[in-house]
Design a protein around this motif. Structure first.
Motif, PDB file in Angstrom:
ATOM      1  N   MET A 142       0.828  -1.203   0.000  1.00 32.71           N
ATOM      2  CA  MET A 142       0.000   0.000   0.000  1.00 32.71           C
ATOM      3  C   MET A 142       0.858   1.247   0.000  1.00 32.71           C
ATOM      4  SD  MET A 142      -2.943  -1.090   2.654  1.00 32.71           S
ATOM      5  CE  MET A 142      -3.560   0.581   2.611  1.00 32.71           C
ATOM      6  N   ARG A 143       1.939   1.196  -0.770  1.00 33.09           N
ATOM      7  CA  ARG A 143       2.915   2.273  -0.649  1.00 33.09           C
ATOM      8  C   ARG A 143       2.675   3.451  -1.578  1.00 33.09           C
ATOM      9  NH1 ARG A 143       5.290  -1.862  -3.424  1.00 33.09           N
ATOM     10  NH2 ARG A 143       6.191  -1.418  -5.457  1.00 33.09           N
ATOM     11  N   LEU A 144       1.906   3.284  -2.662  1.00 31.86           N
ATOM     12  CA  LEU A 144       1.792   4.366  -3.632  1.00 31.86           C
ATOM     13  C   LEU A 144       1.037   5.562  -3.061  1.00 31.86           C
ATOM     14  CD1 LEU A 144       1.018   2.531  -6.966  1.00 31.86           C
ATOM     15  CD2 LEU A 144       3.169   3.503  -6.224  1.00 31.86           C
ATOM     16  N   THR A 145       1.492   6.734  -3.394  1.00 30.03           N
ATOM     17  CA  THR A 145       0.759   7.938  -3.049  1.00 30.03           C
ATOM     18  C   THR A 145       0.047   8.459  -4.273  1.00 30.03           C
ATOM     19  OG1 THR A 145       2.508   9.476  -3.631  1.00 30.03           O
ATOM     20  CG2 THR A 145       2.571   8.561  -1.412  1.00 30.03           C
ATOM     21  N   LEU A 146      -0.919   9.314  -4.042  1.00 32.38           N
ATOM     22  CA  LEU A 146      -1.608   9.944  -5.160  1.00 32.38           C
ATOM     23  C   LEU A 146      -0.618  10.664  -6.049  1.00 32.38           C
ATOM     24  CD1 LEU A 146      -4.368  10.786  -6.410  1.00 32.38           C
ATOM     25  CD2 LEU A 146      -4.317  12.768  -4.915  1.00 32.38           C
ATOM     26  N   ALA A 147       0.328  11.367  -5.447  1.00 34.14           N
ATOM     27  CA  ALA A 147       1.283  12.140  -6.241  1.00 34.14           C
ATOM     28  C   ALA A 147       2.169  11.231  -7.072  1.00 34.14           C
ATOM     29  CB  ALA A 147       2.141  13.005  -5.318  1.00 34.14           C
ATOM     30  N   VAL A 148       2.683  10.152  -6.473  1.00 41.46           N
ATOM     31  CA  VAL A 148       3.581   9.268  -7.197  1.00 41.46           C
ATOM     32  C   VAL A 148       2.839   8.551  -8.309  1.00 41.46           C
ATOM     33  CG1 VAL A 148       5.002   7.194  -6.999  1.00 41.46           C
ATOM     34  CG2 VAL A 148       5.157   8.972  -5.272  1.00 41.46           C
ATOM     35  N   ALA A 149       1.632   8.071  -8.010  1.00 44.41           N
ATOM     36  CA  ALA A 149       0.868   7.363  -9.028  1.00 44.41           C
ATOM     37  C   ALA A 149       0.625   8.233 -10.243  1.00 44.41           C
ATOM     38  CB  ALA A 149      -0.463   6.904  -8.445  1.00 44.41           C
ATOM     39  N   LEU A 150       0.412   9.503 -10.026  1.00 42.49           N
ATOM     40  CA  LEU A 150       0.063  10.374 -11.130  1.00 42.49           C
ATOM     41  C   LEU A 150       1.277  10.880 -11.896  1.00 42.49           C
ATOM     42  CD1 LEU A 150      -2.920  12.296  -9.597  1.00 42.49           C
ATOM     43  CD2 LEU A 150      -2.927  10.395 -11.172  1.00 42.49           C
ATOM     44  N   LEU A 151       2.488  10.543 -11.454  1.00 45.63           N
ATOM     45  CA  LEU A 151       3.652  10.875 -12.266  1.00 45.63           C
ATOM     46  C   LEU A 151       3.581  10.140 -13.602  1.00 45.63           C
ATOM     47  CD1 LEU A 151       6.597  10.803  -9.720  1.00 45.63           C
ATOM     48  CD2 LEU A 151       5.557  12.794 -10.787  1.00 45.63           C
ATOM     49  N   ALA A 152       2.887   8.999 -13.605  1.00 42.88           N
ATOM     50  CA  ALA A 152       2.762   8.240 -14.845  1.00 42.88           C
ATOM     51  C   ALA A 152       1.952   8.983 -15.889  1.00 42.88           C
ATOM     52  CB  ALA A 152       2.107   6.888 -14.556  1.00 42.88           C
ATOM     53  N   ALA A 153       1.278  10.062 -15.474  1.00 41.51           N
ATOM     54  CA  ALA A 153       0.452  10.810 -16.409  1.00 41.51           C
ATOM     55  C   ALA A 153       1.253  11.817 -17.234  1.00 41.51           C
ATOM     56  CB  ALA A 153      -0.649  11.556 -15.651  1.00 41.51           C
ATOM     57  N   THR A 154       2.575  11.825 -17.070  1.00 44.98           N
ATOM     58  CA  THR A 154       3.394  12.747 -17.838  1.00 44.98           C
ATOM     59  C   THR A 154       3.128  12.571 -19.326  1.00 44.98           C
ATOM     60  OG1 THR A 154       5.095  12.593 -16.155  1.00 44.98           O
ATOM     61  CG2 THR A 154       5.764  13.474 -18.267  1.00 44.98           C
ATOM     62  N   SER A 155       2.889  13.632 -20.029  1.00 48.68           N
ATOM     63  CA  SER A 155       2.573  13.551 -21.447  1.00 48.68           C
ATOM     64  C   SER A 155       3.813  13.199 -22.249  1.00 48.68           C
ATOM     65  CB  SER A 155       2.025  14.892 -21.943  1.00 48.68           C
ATOM     66  OG  SER A 155       3.063  15.862 -21.930  1.00 48.68           O
ATOM     67  N   PRO A 156       3.655  12.593 -23.462  1.00 49.32           N
ATOM     68  CA  PRO A 156       4.812  12.283 -24.289  1.00 49.32           C
ATOM     69  C   PRO A 156       5.691  13.501 -24.557  1.00 49.32           C
ATOM     70  CG  PRO A 156       2.852  11.195 -25.141  1.00 49.32           C
ATOM     71  CD  PRO A 156       2.396  12.119 -24.033  1.00 49.32           C
ATOM     72  N   ALA A 157       5.087  14.660 -24.750  1.00 48.99           N
ATOM     73  CA  ALA A 157       5.879  15.860 -25.048  1.00 48.99           C
ATOM     74  C   ALA A 157       6.804  16.207 -23.897  1.00 48.99           C
ATOM     75  CB  ALA A 157       4.950  17.032 -25.365  1.00 48.99           C
ATOM     76  N   SER A 158       6.270  16.163 -22.669  1.00 50.62           N
ATOM     77  CA  SER A 158       7.109  16.526 -21.523  1.00 50.62           C
ATOM     78  C   SER A 158       8.143  15.457 -21.251  1.00 50.62           C
ATOM     79  CB  SER A 158       6.241  16.767 -20.293  1.00 50.62           C
ATOM     80  OG  SER A 158       5.579  15.595 -19.910  1.00 50.62           O
ATOM     81  N   THR A 191       3.528  17.664 -15.977  1.00 49.09           N
ATOM     82  CA  THR A 191       2.110  17.304 -15.925  1.00 49.09           C
ATOM     83  C   THR A 191       1.772  16.418 -14.734  1.00 49.09           C
ATOM     84  OG1 THR A 191       2.552  15.495 -17.477  1.00 49.09           O
ATOM     85  CG2 THR A 191       1.711  17.569 -18.395  1.00 49.09           C
ATOM     86  N   SER A 192       2.631  16.355 -13.722  1.00 55.77           N
ATOM     87  CA  SER A 192       2.283  15.620 -12.507  1.00 55.77           C
ATOM     88  C   SER A 192       1.228  16.394 -11.725  1.00 55.77           C
ATOM     89  CB  SER A 192       3.520  15.407 -11.635  1.00 55.77           C
ATOM     90  OG  SER A 192       3.964  16.642 -11.096  1.00 55.77           O
ATOM     91  N   VAL A 227      -4.064   3.025 -10.023  1.00 53.75           N
ATOM     92  CA  VAL A 227      -4.360   3.459 -11.398  1.00 53.75           C
ATOM     93  C   VAL A 227      -3.163   4.203 -12.009  1.00 53.75           C
ATOM     94  CG1 VAL A 227      -6.045   4.609 -12.894  1.00 53.75           C
ATOM     95  CG2 VAL A 227      -6.777   3.711 -10.684  1.00 53.75           C
ATOM     96  N   THR A 228      -2.171   3.453 -12.465  1.00 54.34           N
ATOM     97  CA  THR A 228      -0.921   4.070 -12.911  1.00 54.34           C
ATOM     98  C   THR A 228      -0.767   4.163 -14.422  1.00 54.34           C
ATOM     99  OG1 THR A 228       0.197   1.930 -12.769  1.00 54.34           O
ATOM    100  CG2 THR A 228       0.287   3.362 -10.824  1.00 54.34           C
ATOM    101  N   GLY A 229      -1.695   3.610 -15.202  1.00 54.35           N
ATOM    102  CA  GLY A 229      -1.585   3.732 -16.654  1.00 54.35           C
ATOM    103  C   GLY A 229      -1.664   5.182 -17.091  1.00 54.35           C
ATOM    104  N   PRO A 230      -0.904   5.575 -18.116  1.00 50.75           N
ATOM    105  CA  PRO A 230      -0.815   7.004 -18.490  1.00 50.75           C
ATOM    106  C   PRO A 230      -2.157   7.670 -18.761  1.00 50.75           C
ATOM    107  CG  PRO A 230       0.890   5.752 -19.603  1.00 50.75           C
ATOM    108  CD  PRO A 230       0.006   4.743 -18.926  1.00 50.75           C
ATOM    109  N   GLU A 231      -3.002   7.065 -19.592  1.00 52.79           N
ATOM    110  CA  GLU A 231      -4.258   7.719 -19.953  1.00 52.79           C
ATOM    111  C   GLU A 231      -5.216   7.772 -18.768  1.00 52.79           C
ATOM    112  OE1 GLU A 231      -6.016   6.008 -23.403  1.00 52.79           O
ATOM    113  OE2 GLU A 231      -4.317   6.491 -24.712  1.00 52.79           O
ATOM    114  N   GLN A 232      -5.293   6.673 -18.025  1.00 53.07           N
ATOM    115  CA  GLN A 232      -6.215   6.648 -16.899  1.00 53.07           C
ATOM    116  C   GLN A 232      -5.755   7.559 -15.774  1.00 53.07           C
ATOM    117  OE1 GLN A 232      -6.446   2.433 -16.030  1.00 53.07           O
ATOM    118  NE2 GLN A 232      -8.261   2.184 -17.324  1.00 53.07           N
ATOM    119  N   SER A 233      -4.452   7.584 -15.481  1.00 55.90           N
ATOM    120  CA  SER A 233      -3.974   8.457 -14.409  1.00 55.90           C
ATOM    121  C   SER A 233      -4.090   9.922 -14.799  1.00 55.90           C
ATOM    122  CB  SER A 233      -2.543   8.107 -14.010  1.00 55.90           C
ATOM    123  OG  SER A 233      -1.669   8.200 -15.101  1.00 55.90           O
ATOM    124  N   ALA A 234      -3.995  10.218 -16.100  1.00 54.13           N
ATOM    125  CA  ALA A 234      -4.224  11.590 -16.555  1.00 54.13           C
ATOM    126  C   ALA A 234      -5.672  11.998 -16.281  1.00 54.13           C
ATOM    127  CB  ALA A 234      -3.910  11.711 -18.042  1.00 54.13           C
TER     128      ALA A 234
END
Length: 635
Positions: A1-17, A428-429, A610-617
């Motif tokens: 249960m270690r993931l934080t909201l902030a860390v999980a959403l790092l996966a949402a970084t867009s391809p451009a960034s 985009t985090s 929910v760490t997949g790029p599109e879903q976490s975005a």
């Protein structure tokens, strides 16, 4: 249960960034300490890169499979490189050997594999293999569908050994069937291994794993010790007589932290050699010059030398976070050189390397690919006292101070045995987006966290949501004394244990105006019987739910739902093993029944947080909109 909201959403970084930031992954250091290997790229396909440790210049790039992803970098004693090439489309992993000129495949594994290690004589490679794997390794990964007769078949991660001189060798697991091997280390004579292992389900039984010896010829298992806590990173001394490991109260495999213990290879009672330290060990290695360790001490990461019974002698200490391979730093065989990927909230990842023992030499930055990456927030460490404890956290502020008082979002990390440490803010985090939108972001490390010693980490046993919530609220007070934060516009978020805290706090305080709860636990009673990792609860509660139901009821938000008033956005993955979506459904139903504004999104096929790029975005966008509506607009 270690993931934080902030860390999980790092996966949402867009391809451009992502393309503007150079990535360094899986760092390994050669035995001589002169070369490093990393998996690098600027977005898209990454390659294996070998660099000089002295100045970071690129010596060679290796890319034998343009359709593969790479992992598991490790050097052989002679300086050759071993790594894994994963072809997802074929469902296979190649054990790859690279000498100075060529690469070749030693074995092809039908399933998944991890952690290759070359024998001390350089003639064999050991590897953890899961043949015909039904899912990715680890409880945070999306689980298999629960249909048919459940609990009768589990993925088995077993130890296999391959001859370096052969090509496409057959995969024949060495360790016994039915036993899951988590981590291992060769003995110096090459005749065997020390390993952490457990019978049965690998996702669930790490919390009861034992320290064992495995014979390299027969695969026979011999018990060394059965610690009363969780164990990580077994390492054998160069003389082959002792084993060191990190032991402590850990709530997830991979979230490493505790004290350092040693025990004889033949067995015996483990000895805590860092008893009472006000820091948390996160990496150990047993070099020819003795034990080397990475510790988190308050807001400082330290690389140093560990002598039993004495404080760590640091050769590097900074308020940063690190990552290298399966630990937090890598060391040379003689213990003189360390290397790691280093970053903080304002500076993007870079490789640091150098001597941790030679006066005046020092660990220094040796790559500069990301020097131009912008600082998207101003970060500072915040310390405060509460209930007799020293507590620490991080405050992120807009680069340009807002006019007047500003709203603030508190993000609680997962675990609870973990810590918020300085990770660079991708453009985009969630944290970067919140700061850009004018919020302060507070990342507390309350009791139960790493960084203040093992007694502090264990201080929330049978007290979830008690002292740790008081620490967080006291931390918000501490922030308000030093920053222009509007106490009438506070929000709260988190995932996993942070999601539990977000749900629970709704029943304990009206201080927050808006809440985002990811993969949270609303009912520890129903959770115990429906999650895939119930063994993790025993070190914290002392007994199973069936033997002490009241202890689980007492910290369940669902039993106090009448007190909840704060608008809450809830999200969870459909195939979450660690915290099943039913926990979110229960809380959504309770709030809806009480006419509290609530929204629940269950993301299809997603795992924990929910760490997949599109879903976490999508999660990030919904979370910001929720905070804007209920926190920023509050008066």
């Amino acid at each position: 249960m270690r993931l934080t909201l902030a860390v999980a959403l790092l996966a949402a970084t867009s391809p451009a960034s992502a393309q503007t930031l150079h990535q360094y992954g899986g760092l390994a250091l050669s035995a001589a300490g002169d070369r490093m290997a990393t998996i690098e790229g600027n977005g898209g396909h990454n390659v294996v890169t070998i660099r000089a440790a002295a100045d970071g210049h690129v010596v060679r790039t290796i890319d034998p499979c343009p359709t593969c992803s790479y992992a598991g970098l490790t050097f052989a004693p002679n300086g050759d490189l071993v790594f894994l090439s994963r072809d997802t489309s074929a469902g296979t992993v190649r054990l790859t050997y690279a000498d100075a000129k060529t690469t070749r495949t030693i074995a092809t594994i039908g399933g998944i594999a991890q952690t290759p290690r070359v024998s001390p004589d350089g003639k064999r490679i050991a590897l953890l293999v899961t043949l015909g794997a039904a899912k990715e390794s680890g409880a945070t990964q999306a689980g298999v569908r629960m249909i048919g007769e459940i609990g009768e078949k589990n993925d088995e991660q077993r130890l296999a050994v391959f001859d370096i001189t052969r090509t496409n060798e057959a995969v024949k697991p060495l360790s016994p069937a039915g036993r899951y091997v988590y981590e291992y280390d060769w003995t110096p004579d090459g005749r065997g291994f020390v390993a952490t292992t457990a019978l049965g389900n690998g996702d669930n039984n790490w919390w009861v794993a034992t320290l064992d010896a495995i014979d390299a010829q027969t695969g026979a298992i011999r018990a060394i010790a059965k610690p009363t806590m969780q164990i990580n990173q077994p390492r054998v001394s160069p003389d082959g007589r002792s084993v060191a490991y990190i032991g402590g109260l850990m709530s997830d495999f991979g979230s490493i932290g505790g004290d350092v213990y040693t025990v004889g290879l033949g067995g015996g009672t483990p000895r805590n050699i860092t008893q009472g330290a006000k820091s948390t060990a996160t990496t150990i290695d047993w070099t020819r010059a003795g034990l080397r360790v990475v510790t988190l001490a308050g807001d400082q990461v330290q690389f140093g030398t560990l002598t039993p019974g004495q404080p760590v002698v640091p050769g590097f200490a900074k308020p940063v976070s690190t990552a290298a391979g399966d630990g937090r730093a890598a060391f040379s065989a003689d213990g003189r050189v360390a290397a790691a990927v280093v970053q903080d909230y304002e500076r993007a990842p870079a490789i640091y390397a150098g001597s941790i023992v030679a006066p005046g030499a020092g660990v220094k930055q040796v790559t500069h690919d990301n020097d131009a990456a912008p600082a998207l927030a101003a970060a500072r460490s915040i310390s405060w006292k509460n209930d007799g404890y020293d507590v620490q956290g991080w405050l992120l502020a807009p680069r340009v101070a807002p006019t007047g008082k500003a709203p603030m979002i508190t993000i609680v990390h997962g675990g609870p045995s973990a810590a918020s440490t300085p990770n660079y803010l991708y453009p985009t985090s969630l944290n970067a987006a919140l700061v850009k939108a004018g919020y302060y972001v507070f990342l507390p490390n309350p009791r139960g966290s790493y960084g203040q010693g093992e007694a502090f980490t264990a201080a929330n046993k049978r007290d979830f949501g008690g002292g740790d919530l008081r620490d967080i609220l006291a931390g918000i007070d501490a922030v308000e004394r030093v920053a222009p934060v509007d106490d009438k516009r506070l929000g709260l978020g988190g995932c996993s244990y942070g999601g539990f805290m977000a749900m629970w706090a709704n029943t304990q305080t009206d201080r927050f105006k808006g809440i985002v709860a990811g993969a949270g636990l609303s009912n520890w009673v129903s959770y115990y019987g429906t999650n895939g990792i119930d063994q993790w609860l025993l070190p914290f509660f002392g007994k199973s739910m069936y033997d002490d139901m009241k202890a689980y009821e007492d910290v369940s938000a669902i039993y106090q739902a009448k007190r909840a008033k704060t608008p809450t956005f809830i999200y969870v993955g459909e195939r979450d093993i660690e915290v099943p979506p039913t926990q979110s459904i229960e809380w959504w139903h309770a709030l809806k029944d009480r006419n509290v504004p609530v929204s629940l999104v269950i993301y299809p096929d997603a795992g924990h947080c929910v760490t997949g790029p599109e879903q976490s975005a999508d999660v990030r966008q919904r979370a910001i909109a929720w905070f804007d509506r209920y926190v920023k607009a509050a008066r």
